[in-house]
Design an enzyme around this catalytic site. Structure first.
Site, PDB file in Angstrom:
ATOM      1  CG  ASP A 447      -1.873   0.909   1.222  1.00 25.21           C
ATOM      2  OD1 ASP A 447      -2.716   1.297   0.470  1.00 25.21           O
ATOM      3  OD2 ASP A 447      -1.799   1.922   2.253  1.00 25.21           O
ATOM      4  CD  GLU A 500      -2.500   2.444  -3.186  1.00 19.52           C
ATOM      5  OE1 GLU A 500      -3.773   2.989  -3.314  1.00 19.52           O
ATOM      6  OE2 GLU A 500      -1.977   2.626  -2.457  1.00 19.52           O
TER       7      GLU A 500
END
Length: 768
Positions: A447, A500
């Site tokens: 993330d 991401e």
């Protein structure tokens, strides 16, 4: 003097209590530091020590049990060896062992402690245990070296709480990195959370504190604990274990001693085959899930399901829809449920919200038995500032940066890990390996990579510190990501990492040896934003924004991409995926079906968030389940069936997946028909076998639409293998009767063509 002074009786002066006799070899300052919780070297006072007594040098035992009535040293048969003497009311007891207590090596013979506690007026509670301060050094020099070097990949089995046997004694070995603390103790129910009771030994070469607590003290698997520290600034701190493998359910914050039993696995066939299942030429279709809200038990107060319950319900559902993977929003322990797991504090512990660690392992095992891969979101970028977490763990900026221009995320009010510190890099990489190796996770979606890569991320001028070359790139974060990916791929064959990353950083999925970051896949955030903006527009105006659907092909093969329609796109006022679509109810559903078909036929792996597969009306609410009742409506069941059929087609047709990451797998046929908002392209497998995809993004049917097609091994017909406007999906059933014949009429650079009826707001897929 007042009258009151004369009238008030005064107690007779009493002589002060004489100072207690100190144990031989122990000074008053040491006793004071021990009793006030300031002793940084407890092994210098407690445990067995040689002392000069009147009768000669003997082994003596010193034990600290504040509040105890008596303490005795006993032998293996329970016979009293020595009645220890109390040092006043300090809680310190001491006494000599027999003169013949030395073993053949000059060490004291084994003894145990019997502690008699005041448990009431008529009886006393008796506790028998080995002496924690009779054990030698616990961690090996190699462990300490690797911790300092940041390369101890089995960190979760070294630091933290390890239920184990030490010198034949059952207990728990505790260890924690806190190099600047003045004193560290283990606290828990087993010692009434009294930080004076079990101070730890500092191993100076690594800044690691250690202590073995025997099970006789009431500590073992399931025991709650924390670390109490006197920080570098002298302040008292109570911290959860950063390397805890288990925690108690939030909002409680204690760490828990994990069961040391090996996790049981039945997934050997899956693990041996998963590398093939996750390669760039494999079909990868991911169902993204927030475990806490996928299905709440309304008959039990709306609680979240536990892992075993999710396995019973979620796995069959995802398998039936034809997805190849489940991706879980972070399951690492996190204090605030509303963060969905993206602000974790327990990077080695599955959240206790859903059950014990072994139940999470069982969920993964059952996924593998159902031929489903499991991807877990992982957050090495930052952590929240909760007092029990790593923030200023030992009174200093240990895991984070001291300077907020490097160490504070303004967007999320979180702290940024110090990627330039060996121990922090090692901690994070060991966390990644814990999920991949211990829990058999098949992939990590990392993330907030963009926030890691740029020192000026979401900062204005003057709010950030340039790198050593004066640039904005975070070179330490780059080196960390490269090292993490290198180690993961060396140690976990077949596992994948996914970034991401929302910028144009070059080489995110390029190999590290070519100066790439080394990820296997990258979320294509640009494609997602462009295509959603296009779909949100009234079809009347789409002709002016045609590039929103075509621009992604300019860079589609620059990285190995996953096309993400994730939780981030259906929350925080953004509306649901269906809610983004314009028009009346029929048109919104038709737009949604067309968009999903465009996504499934576009180069790149697929990811879809829960609820989108049946056209949820409202945006995602993490406190409620998706709107499962909508499946009573045949139109929403139609969307769900379309997703099933798209998954089947994508999985079974190599043309749609084998060259997802290669430019040879895609050819535009019509990419410039702005006036009609029509797109047509070919997908090709490794043998060049084509599938034709045609999308009409207006509500106007197109009759007699001619499209050039390749020879396709002399095929005279093209079969319509999917039509999003089919009645079974909730459409108007306008199509091509199942197949069209090839005309020897040149079009679009081909010597032959087909004439199609294009349904309104529909996508048709044809195969030669």
């Amino acid at each position: 003097m007042t009258a009151l002074d004369f009238a008030t009786p005064r107690p007779a002066p009493t002589a002060p209590e004489p100072p207690a006799a100190l144990p031989p070899g122990v000074g008053q300052a040491q006793v004071d530091a021990l009793t006030h919780g300031r002793l940084g070297d407890p092994f210098s006072v407690l445990g067995p020590h040689r002392a000069a007594l009147a009768e000669g040098t003997r082994w003596t035992v010193r034990a600290f049990y504040p509040g105890a009535r008596r303490v005795q040293a006993i032998d293996a048969r329970g016979e009293i060896v020595t009645e220890l003497t109390a040092v006043g009311r300090t809680g310190l007891f001491h006494g000599p062992l027999p003169a013949d207590a030395d073993d053949v090596y000059g060490h004291p013979q084994a003894y145990r402690l019997r502690v008699i506690w005041p448990a009431g007026t008529s009886h006393e509670a008796v506790q028998e245990t080995e002496d924690p301060y009779a054990f030698g050094l616990l961690l090996g020099d190699m462990d300490l070296h690797l911790i300092s070097e940041g390369t101890h990949w089995a960190l979760a089995g070294c630091l933290g709480a390890q239920a184990m046997r030490m010198d034949g004694i059952t207990g728990v070995r505790f260890a924690v990195w806190a190099p600047n603390a003045q004193r560290v103790s283990v606290v828990g129910d087993f010692n009434q959370w009294d930080g004076r009771r079990h101070p730890m030994r500092l191993r100076h070469q690594a800044g690691v504190w250690e202590l073995f607590l025997p099970s006789g003290l009431g500590v073992g698997p399931g025991a709650r604990y924390k670390f109490e520290l006197v920080g570098a600034d002298g302040h008292l701190l109570i911290k959860a274990d950063p390397v805890a493998r288990q925690t108690e359910p939030p909002p409680a914050t204690a760490s828990v001693v994990a069961d040391p039993s090996a996790l049981r696995w039945n997934d050997t066939p899956w693990m041996q085959a998963r590398a093939e299942r996750q390669k760039p030429d494999a079909p990868i279709s991911i169902y993204e899930v927030h475990a806490g809200s996928w299905l709440r038990d309304l008959e039990d107060g709306g609680r979240s399901l536990q892992w075993d319950e999710l396995a019973d319900r979620l796995i069959p559902y995802v398998s039936a829809l034809g997805f190849t993977h489940i991706e879980l929003l972070p399951v690492a322990e996190h204090p605030f449920g509303g963060s969905w797991g993206y602000q974790p504090l327990g990077l080695f512990a599955p959240s206790a919200r859903f059950g014990a660690p072994e139940t999470f392992a069982r969920f993964v095992d059952r996924c593998h038995l159902a031929n489903l891969g499991v991807i877990v979101d992982w957050v090495p970028a930052h952590f929240p500032t909760d007092a029990h977490g790593p923030t200023r763990f030992d009174g200093t900026a240990l895991y984070e940066h001291e300077d907020p221009r490097e160490g504070f995320h303004q967007d999320w009010n979180t702290l940024i890990y110090n990627f330039g510190r060996n121990e922090v890099r090692g901690f994070l990489i060991a966390s990644a390996l814990e999920w991949l190796e211990r829990f058999h996770i098949d992939g990590l979606r990392v993330d907030a990579v963009a926030s890691m890569l740029y020192r000026d991320y979401s900062r204005r001028a003057g709010e950030w510190i340039p790198n050593r070359y004066g640039g904005r790139e975070n070179l330490e974060a780059v080196a960390f990501l490269q090292q993490m990916n290198t180690v993961v791929h060396e140690r976990c064959p077949g596992a994948i990492t996914i970034a991401e990353e929302s910028t144009a950083w070059p080489g995110v999925t390029a190999p590290v040896e070519f100066n790439g970051l080394g990820f296997d896949y990258k979320w294509n955030m640009g494609w997602m934003h462009d295509t959603l903006h296009y779909m949100q527009r009234d079809p009347v105006y789409r002709q002016h924004h045609h590039d929103g659907m075509t621009f992604g092909l300019v860079y589609a093969f620059s990285e190995h991409f996953i096309l993400p329609i994730s939780h981030d796109e259906v929350v925080h006022g953004k509306g649901s995926l269906l809610g983004k679509m314009p028009g009346d109810e029929w048109q919104r559903l038709a737009n949604l079906r067309a968009y999903l078909a465009f996504m499934w036929t576009h180069p790149g792996k697929k990811l879809l968030f829960m609820g989108c597969e049946f056209g949820q009306v409202g945006e995602w609410n993490h406190d409620a389940s998706p709107e499962w009742h909508l499946l009573d409506d045949p139109r929403h069941r139609g969307v769900q069936r379309l997703v099933h059929d798209l998954n089947a087609l994508y999985r079974n047709e190599p043309s749609l997946h084998a060259r997802d990451c290669a430019p040879e797998g895609f050819n535009w046929v019509i990419g410039d028909d702005r006036a009609n908002s029509v797109f047509a392209f070919l997908r090709l497998d490794g043998e060049g076998r084509p599938m034709l995809v045609v999308a009409n993004m207006t509500p106007v049917p197109r009759e007699g639409y001619r499209i050039g097609v390749p020879p396709a091994n002399g095929a005279t017909r093209w079969r319509e293998v999917l039509n999003t406007d089919a009645a079974v999906y909730g459409g108007s059933d306008l199509g091509n009767g199942g197949a069209v014949d090839v005309d020897h009429v040149a079009a679009h650079g081909q010597g032959q063509s087909v004439v199609l009826r294009l349904p309104p707001l529909g996508v048709v897929i044809l195969k030669a």
